[in-house]
Design a protein around this motif. Structure first.
Motif, mmCIF file in Angstrom:
data_model
loop_
_atom_site.group_PDB
_atom_site.id
_atom_site.type_symbol
_atom_site.label_atom_id
_atom_site.label_comp_id
_atom_site.label_asym_id
_atom_site.label_seq_id
_atom_site.Cartn_x
_atom_site.Cartn_y
_atom_site.Cartn_z
ATOM 1 N N VAL B 86 -4.184 4.864 27.069
ATOM 2 C CA VAL B 86 -4.260 3.553 27.716
ATOM 3 C C VAL B 86 -3.135 2.637 27.227
ATOM 4 C CG1 VAL B 86 -5.671 1.500 27.942
ATOM 5 C CG2 VAL B 86 -6.724 3.735 28.137
ATOM 6 N N ASP B 87 -2.899 2.673 25.921
ATOM 7 C CA ASP B 87 -1.840 1.841 25.336
ATOM 8 C C ASP B 87 -0.484 2.489 25.605
ATOM 9 O OD1 ASP B 87 -1.230 0.554 21.945
ATOM 10 O OD2 ASP B 87 -0.154 0.295 23.841
ATOM 11 N N ARG B 88 0.122 2.120 26.725
ATOM 12 C CA ARG B 88 1.372 2.778 27.126
ATOM 13 C C ARG B 88 2.514 2.546 26.162
ATOM 14 N NH1 ARG B 88 -1.503 4.817 30.333
ATOM 15 N NH2 ARG B 88 -1.506 4.741 32.602
ATOM 16 N N GLU B 89 2.449 1.426 25.431
ATOM 17 C CA GLU B 89 3.586 1.089 24.574
ATOM 18 C C GLU B 89 3.544 1.802 23.240
ATOM 19 O OE1 GLU B 89 5.780 -1.622 25.587
ATOM 20 O OE2 GLU B 89 4.767 -1.244 27.486
ATOM 21 N N ARG B 90 2.408 2.442 22.954
ATOM 22 C CA ARG B 90 2.223 3.011 21.617
ATOM 23 C C ARG B 90 3.212 4.137 21.371
ATOM 24 N NH1 ARG B 90 -3.206 3.612 18.532
ATOM 25 N NH2 ARG B 90 -2.297 3.749 16.431
ATOM 26 N N ARG B 91 3.853 4.116 20.198
ATOM 27 C CA ARG B 91 4.823 5.167 19.855
ATOM 28 C C ARG B 91 4.082 6.315 19.182
ATOM 29 N NH1 ARG B 91 9.701 5.239 20.740
ATOM 30 N NH2 ARG B 91 10.626 3.393 21.637
ATOM 31 N N VAL B 92 4.270 7.494 19.745
ATOM 32 C CA VAL B 92 3.635 8.667 19.159
ATOM 33 C C VAL B 92 4.716 9.668 18.797
ATOM 34 C CG1 VAL B 92 2.043 10.582 19.569
ATOM 35 C CG2 VAL B 92 1.589 8.349 20.600
ATOM 36 N N GLU B 93 4.747 10.087 17.540
ATOM 37 C CA GLU B 93 5.757 11.062 17.150
ATOM 38 C C GLU B 93 5.153 12.441 16.929
ATOM 39 O OE1 GLU B 93 9.080 9.811 14.399
ATOM 40 O OE2 GLU B 93 8.495 11.698 13.480
ATOM 41 N N SER B 94 3.894 12.463 16.503
ATOM 42 C CA SER B 94 3.238 13.762 16.378
ATOM 43 C C SER B 94 1.802 13.618 16.823
ATOM 44 C CB SER B 94 3.318 14.276 14.946
ATOM 45 O OG SER B 94 2.463 13.515 14.125
ATOM 46 N N LEU B 95 1.237 14.715 17.239
ATOM 47 C CA LEU B 95 -0.063 14.668 17.895
ATOM 48 C C LEU B 95 -0.810 15.936 17.528
ATOM 49 C CD1 LEU B 95 -1.655 13.452 20.412
ATOM 50 C CD2 LEU B 95 -0.258 14.912 21.783
ATOM 51 N N ARG B 108 -1.198 24.178 28.412
ATOM 52 C CA ARG B 108 -1.579 22.946 27.724
ATOM 53 C C ARG B 108 -0.283 22.244 27.387
ATOM 54 N NH1 ARG B 108 -5.320 24.225 22.769
ATOM 55 N NH2 ARG B 108 -3.650 25.759 22.613
ATOM 56 N N GLN B 109 -0.122 21.026 27.861
ATOM 57 C CA GLN B 109 1.163 20.340 27.668
ATOM 58 C C GLN B 109 0.969 18.896 27.296
ATOM 59 O OE1 GLN B 109 3.010 21.360 31.505
ATOM 60 N NE2 GLN B 109 4.785 22.014 30.317
ATOM 61 N N VAL B 110 1.984 18.363 26.606
ATOM 62 C CA VAL B 110 2.004 16.944 26.249
ATOM 63 C C VAL B 110 3.301 16.346 26.775
ATOM 64 C CG1 VAL B 110 2.212 15.343 24.312
ATOM 65 C CG2 VAL B 110 0.561 17.204 24.211
ATOM 66 N N PHE B 111 3.205 15.252 27.504
ATOM 67 C CA PHE B 111 4.383 14.579 28.065
ATOM 68 C C PHE B 111 4.509 13.183 27.492
ATOM 69 C CE2 PHE B 111 5.554 17.219 31.704
ATOM 70 C CZ PHE B 111 4.412 17.983 31.877
ATOM 71 N N TRP B 112 5.711 12.689 27.526
ATOM 72 C CA TRP B 112 5.905 11.266 27.260
ATOM 73 C C TRP B 112 6.912 10.731 28.265
ATOM 74 C CZ3 TRP B 112 8.429 15.026 24.666
ATOM 75 C CH2 TRP B 112 9.825 14.918 24.569
ATOM 76 N N ALA B 113 7.021 9.425 28.355
ATOM 77 C CA ALA B 113 7.973 8.833 29.295
ATOM 78 C C ALA B 113 8.233 7.393 28.890
ATOM 79 C CB ALA B 113 7.408 8.874 30.710
ATOM 80 N N VAL B 114 9.308 6.859 29.411
ATOM 81 C CA VAL B 114 9.555 5.428 29.229
ATOM 82 C C VAL B 114 8.523 4.706 30.089
ATOM 83 C CG1 VAL B 114 11.209 3.587 29.660
ATOM 84 C CG2 VAL B 114 12.005 5.822 28.851
ATOM 85 N N PRO B 115 7.837 3.710 29.520
ATOM 86 C CA PRO B 115 6.763 3.075 30.307
ATOM 87 C C PRO B 115 7.287 2.594 31.652
ATOM 88 C CG PRO B 115 6.735 2.283 28.065
ATOM 89 C CD PRO B 115 7.948 3.145 28.180
ATOM 90 N N GLY B 116 6.578 2.943 32.696
ATOM 91 C CA GLY B 116 6.993 2.537 34.034
ATOM 92 C C GLY B 116 7.746 3.625 34.761
ATOM 93 N N GLN B 117 8.315 4.582 34.047
ATOM 94 C CA GLN B 117 9.051 5.646 34.735
ATOM 95 C C GLN B 117 8.169 6.869 34.898
ATOM 96 O OE1 GLN B 117 12.802 6.606 33.070
ATOM 97 N NE2 GLN B 117 13.622 4.535 33.276
ATOM 98 N N ASP B 118 8.657 7.800 35.753
ATOM 99 C CA ASP B 118 7.883 9.020 36.011
ATOM 100 C C ASP B 118 7.972 9.994 34.846
ATOM 101 O OD1 ASP B 118 8.528 9.265 39.556
ATOM 102 O OD2 ASP B 118 6.788 8.525 38.427
ATOM 103 N N GLY B 145 7.571 8.987 21.278
ATOM 104 C CA GLY B 145 7.602 8.772 22.709
ATOM 105 C C GLY B 145 6.475 7.851 23.109
ATOM 106 N N GLN B 146 6.637 7.215 24.255
ATOM 107 C CA GLN B 146 5.591 6.323 24.738
ATOM 108 C C GLN B 146 4.941 6.906 25.983
ATOM 109 O OE1 GLN B 146 8.499 3.103 25.039
ATOM 110 N NE2 GLN B 146 7.234 1.930 23.636
ATOM 111 N N SER B 147 3.999 6.171 26.530
ATOM 112 C CA SER B 147 3.267 6.608 27.726
ATOM 113 C C SER B 147 2.755 8.011 27.554
ATOM 114 C CB SER B 147 4.197 6.582 28.958
ATOM 115 O OG SER B 147 4.403 5.294 29.375
#
Lengths: 679, 233
Positions: B86-95, B108-118, B145-147
């Motif tokens: 939900v928190d799109r701005e949150r920076r995640v480096e490991s998960l 099973r995949q994990v994606f990130w993106a610049v908030p607002g972009q695809d 990464g965010q989002s």
């Protein structure tokens, strides 16, 4: 530790290779010749029904070879031969692949791995018989040549249990052996061109297997299809010929035909269409002998005899291999390979070229003809076609011609120049013939839907590209090595050749890296990519635990496209899965009067009952049955399929009463209580 | 090469010496780059830009191909189920994902993106280290990464238990030096190619090259007129 059998196979191969080297074979060819002779010998034994005994004989021969070497080098203290870059490349990279696959334990994932190549290898392991005769639960007339499955069997001969990753290990070791032959020209001083050439060899499968960014694990080096091994065998055959002796060198000896002849036989044994590649290789050898001048035979007429002799030997090997396998399949399968095309229009193979020519020159070509031929031309001539990562066919050919032109230009040896030009000309003619062959296959052999879209176009074309490209690299390598070996080399020639090889290697590496993330290759793939297959294998093991080993299972899967049945049939081996009326879909494929394929028709309950009665199935396995199925066939089940739909069981026992002669054959299905096999 | 006394072996094989030097340089560069990444990572923790946290299902938004059953389990209903932070701005480096599955997940995949972009396939995190059963760790690029988006499967009908999702756990320093598959391949191949390039530039520049054997050296050179075709040198 049963997996150590792969290392034993590798060691046996190395022992055999060293034996060949001790007997005088150039070290670079020895790994491929060792692999080829194992494949050929084991295949011959297997054709006589002696697959297991034959494999023992092969291993004993390798042991004897090792013993001989100990005697010669240890006892007699003869000088050890220099093994060279190519041989050590084979040992190091072959071992690397084995250990890598051992750690990753990949499994089969592609369609034809379950329909042909996987079962062919598995049948050899679990029954000790070739796929042509081993029991597989359905009428499977498969006359495909068994070279690669036999070689895979060599790698997992000892111990029990069939292993899929070990099939990949066998294939990859075979590829590395072929690459070693291509690296023949390079001595220690040529390391700075040997390394880039080796890298190009290792990346070549990626170049031709992919032309788009990858979104799934790449099957390169994780694949039991035989198209890439075919391409590399073609490259090895050409390498063995061209690197056996420099152009214009001393009089060639007929004994040099031994490794070349073996390579031709290997080509015929890997894939049926490999026979055509073997023919091309034999003709290239012929033209090379005929047109390249030698000191002892300056005129063409002096060389003609030798050239025709070699052509005769090459053709003899090809005919013997093709004929031998045809005779074998004629006996065991009652299939006449040269007549039964198995194609859409049922035209005998020999008449296809005539058909093609008549259609080509007629003024009224069918729309199908123009679509297919137009498509073939488009794929080749477009720069962005389905050729490779380098671009469409025309881009690949441009690179190959560039390498050949450079080789011809760089070398001061006029005969090598002649050799390059001769090779360029005749290999191009061979390529045209290859294109025509594929075109005719699309026009007359394959199903219409497959042909309109030129299905698997790249897979049919690239074996020629692979051999062609690597042979061109070899000729360039020879030009550079020859230049370096001269007493007064020109300072820029060798470095220029090396720079081009290095540039090509760097460009290819960069292109591969951009298109395919490392995690989608064999080097970086995670074991979790095979979780589903592993889970499936465990489920099937649970299923077969509930079955009678001598029994036969009928399969039902209302929602299948064929893959469910194919995968289960393969996975269950040695347990037998019946073809089950259309692979579990209960649809019969009708044939039209002219023998072509017609529509599909659903069988009714009476027909199913009759089929079950006659087929000898003892169990019915319901992988997936829906309401429609219950409506049509539920009456055959004693409980009306209640146990299945309640989730209590997947298996129903087939109970027969009466007999067909009296006309009161009855077959009904009893639930096997507590037999839930499916997750 | 700068050393006062070359061992005899290296003098005999100057090509090998050059390649070893290239690998040494590559290793040093690798160590330097990893150290910088480590320093940046620790600084991010210190400044509060990256914070470790354990996330619950309520921190995620489910898309329309996955829903939650009454008993709390998640069920996929399509081929592209997604859990979006939900928190799109949150920076995640490991998960670290700990999910229980009713059957092995397809992808099973994990994606990130610049908030607002695809989202796109180029910005996918890969599993790192050994996946222990149903616990998998994913690494995003340094800086995070965010989002964040998690695709737990790619098939309908899987029942998933959301056990826990931990982000930005402080990784031990040595993990920063561990190359992933791509970096390992690069470290293996690039120095070799660079060494080849340098050596052939030297060959051309020096004419009679100190890396190449003289033609009349009996140790390894083919006879004049031949081409060393048998690869026995």
């Amino acid at each position: 530790m049963a997996d150590a059998r792969v290392l034993l196979a590798f060691a046996a191969l190395i022992a055999l290779a060293l034996f060949y080297i001790e007997r005088g074979l150039p070290a670079a060819f020895a790994p491929f010749c060792a692999a080829g002779s194992v494949m050929a010998a084991a295949t011959v034994f297997a054709c006589f029904g002696l697959a297991v005994a034959g494999m023992w004989a092969v291993y004993l021969a390798c042991l004897a070879a090792a013993g001989w070497l100990v005697f010669r080098w240890g006892v007699q203290k003869r000088a050890l031969p220099k093994l060279g870059f190519a041989f050590w490349f084979f040992v190091a990279v072959g071992l690397f692949f084995i250990l890598l696959l051992w750690a990753k334990r990949p499994m089969f994932t592609e369609w034809d791995e379950f329909s042909l190549w996987g079962p062919a290898a598995k049948l050899l392991k679990v029954f000790g018989q070739l796929h042509t005769v081993a029991p597989i639960g359905w009428n499977w007339p498969q006359p495909s040549v068994p070279g690669m499955p036999v070689f895979a069997y060599f790698f997992q001969f000892f111990g029990t249990g069939f292993s899929e990753w070990q099939v990949y290990a066998a294939y990859d070791v075979f590829l590395v052996a072929a690459m070693a032959a291509v690296l023949a020209p390079f001595g220690r001083k040529g390391w700075n061109i040997a390394a880039p050439t080796a890298l190009i060899c290792l990346l070549t499968p990626y170049v031709f297997r992919h032309y788009r960014p990858s979104t799934a694990v790449s099957p390169v080096y994780l694949d039991s299809y035989v198209d890439i091994p075919l391409g590399f065998a073609f490259a090895a055959a050409l390498a063995i010929w061209f690197a056996s002796r420099p152009a214009g060198g001393a009089k060639p000896r007929l004994s040099e035909m031994l490794p070349f002849g073996l390579a031709l036989a290997v080509l015929c044994l890997i894939k049926d269409i490999g026979t055509e590649l073997a023919l091309v290789a034999a003709v290239l050898a012929f033209t090379d002998t005929l047109f390249v001048k030698r000191a002892d035979a300056p005129r063409l007429k002096n060389r003609a005899g030798g050239a025709f002799a070699r052509l005769g030997i090459g053709l003899g090997v090809i005919v013997a291999t093709f004929g031998g396998w045809s005779a074998y399949t004629g006996v065991v399968l009652e299939v006449d390979r040269s007549v039964d095309a198995g194609g859409r229009l049922n035209i005998p193979l020999q008449e296809i070229p005539a058909h093609f020519l008549s259609e080509l020159f007629s003024s009224e070509k069918s729309e199908f003809f123009t679509t297919v031929t137009g498509g073939m031309a488009r794929e080749f001539f477009s720069v962005r076609g389905r050729g490779s990562m380098l671009g469409g066919g025309i881009a690949v050919v441009a690179v190959i011609f560039g390498l050949l032109a450079l080789a011809a230009f760089l070398t001061k040896d006029r005969q090598h120049r002649r050799r390059c030009l001769c090779f360029g000309l005749f290999s191009t003619l061979g390529f045209v013939a290859w294109q025509l062959l594929i075109t005719m296959s699309y026009l007359y052999l394959f199903k219409i839907e497959q042909s309109l879209g030129l299905e698997s176009y790249d897979r049919y074309i690239y074996p020629y590209y692979i051999g062609w490209l690597l042979a061109a690299l070899l000729l360039l390598g020879q030009a550079v090595a020859g230049e370096e070996a001269r007493e007064t080399p020109v300072w820029w020639r060798a470095p220029l050749g090396k720079a081009v090889a290095l540039g090509l290697a760097a460009a290819v590496a960069l292109r591969v890296a951009l298109l395919i993330p490392a995690q989608y290759t064999v080097f970086g793939v995670d074991k979790s990519a095979y979780n589903q297959r592993r889970a499936y294998a465990q489920d099937v093991e649970a299923l077969t635990g509930l079955l009678d080993p001598a029994g036969r299972t009928f399969y039902v899967n209302s929602a299948d496209n064929g893959l469910g049945w194919l995968t289960l049939c393969y996975q269950m081996l040695p347990y037998q899965l019946d073809y089950s009326v259309g692979g579990g879909t209960l649809e019969r494929q009708l044939k039209n009067e002219d023998g072509t394929l017609g529509d599909k028709r659903q069988v009714n309950a009476a027909e199913l009952e009759a089929y079950l009665f006659e087929s000898g199935c003892d169990v019915v396995y319901l992988e997936q049955a829906d309401g429609d199925f219950r409506e049509q066939y539920g009456a055959l089940f004693t409980d009306g399929m209640a146990a299945y739909f309640d989730g209590e069981t997947d298996l129903y026992r087939v109970v027969r009463t009466g007999s067909t002669e009296d006309g009161d054959a009855v077959c009904y299905l009893e639930p096997m209580v507590g037999a839930r096999a499916h997750y | 090469m700068g050393k006062p006394r070359l061992p005899k072996l290296l003098a005999k094989h100057p090509g090998a010496a050059l390649v070893l030097a290239c690998y040494a340089v590559a290793l040093l560069l690798h160590l330097a780059v990893c150290t910088v990444a480590l320093a940046q990572n620790r600084a991010a923790y210190a400044s509060g830009e990256l914070t470790p946290a354990t996330l619950t299902l309520s921190d995620f938004e489910l898309n329309d191909e996955i829903y939650q059953r009454e008993d709390g389990m998640l069920v996929t209903s399509g081929a592209d189920p997604q859990l979006l932070l939900v928190d799109r701005e949150r920076r995640v480096e490991s998960l670290t994902l700990h999910l229980g599955y009713s059957r092995a997940p397809r992808i099973r995949q994990v994606f990130w993106a610049v908030p607002g972009q695809d989202y796109d396939l180029r910005k996918t995190a890969y599993p790192f280290g050994r996946a222990e059963g149903e616990v998998v760790t994913f690494l995003l690029p340094p800086g995070g990464g965010q989002s964040l988006r998690i695709d737990p499967d790619s098939e309908a009908g899987t029942v998933i238990e959301f056990v826990s999702v931990t982000i930005n756990e402080r990784r031990p320093f040595w993990q920063f030096y561990q190359p992933d598959a791509g970096q390992a391949l690069g470290l293996l191949l690039v120095p070799l190619l660079v060494g080849c390039g340098v050596s052939l530039v030297l060959e051309a520049a020096l004419g009679r090259v100190f890396l190449r054997r003289k033609p009349n050296n009996p140790d390894g050179a083919p006879p004049p007129g031949g081409e060393g075709a048998a690869g026995d040198g």
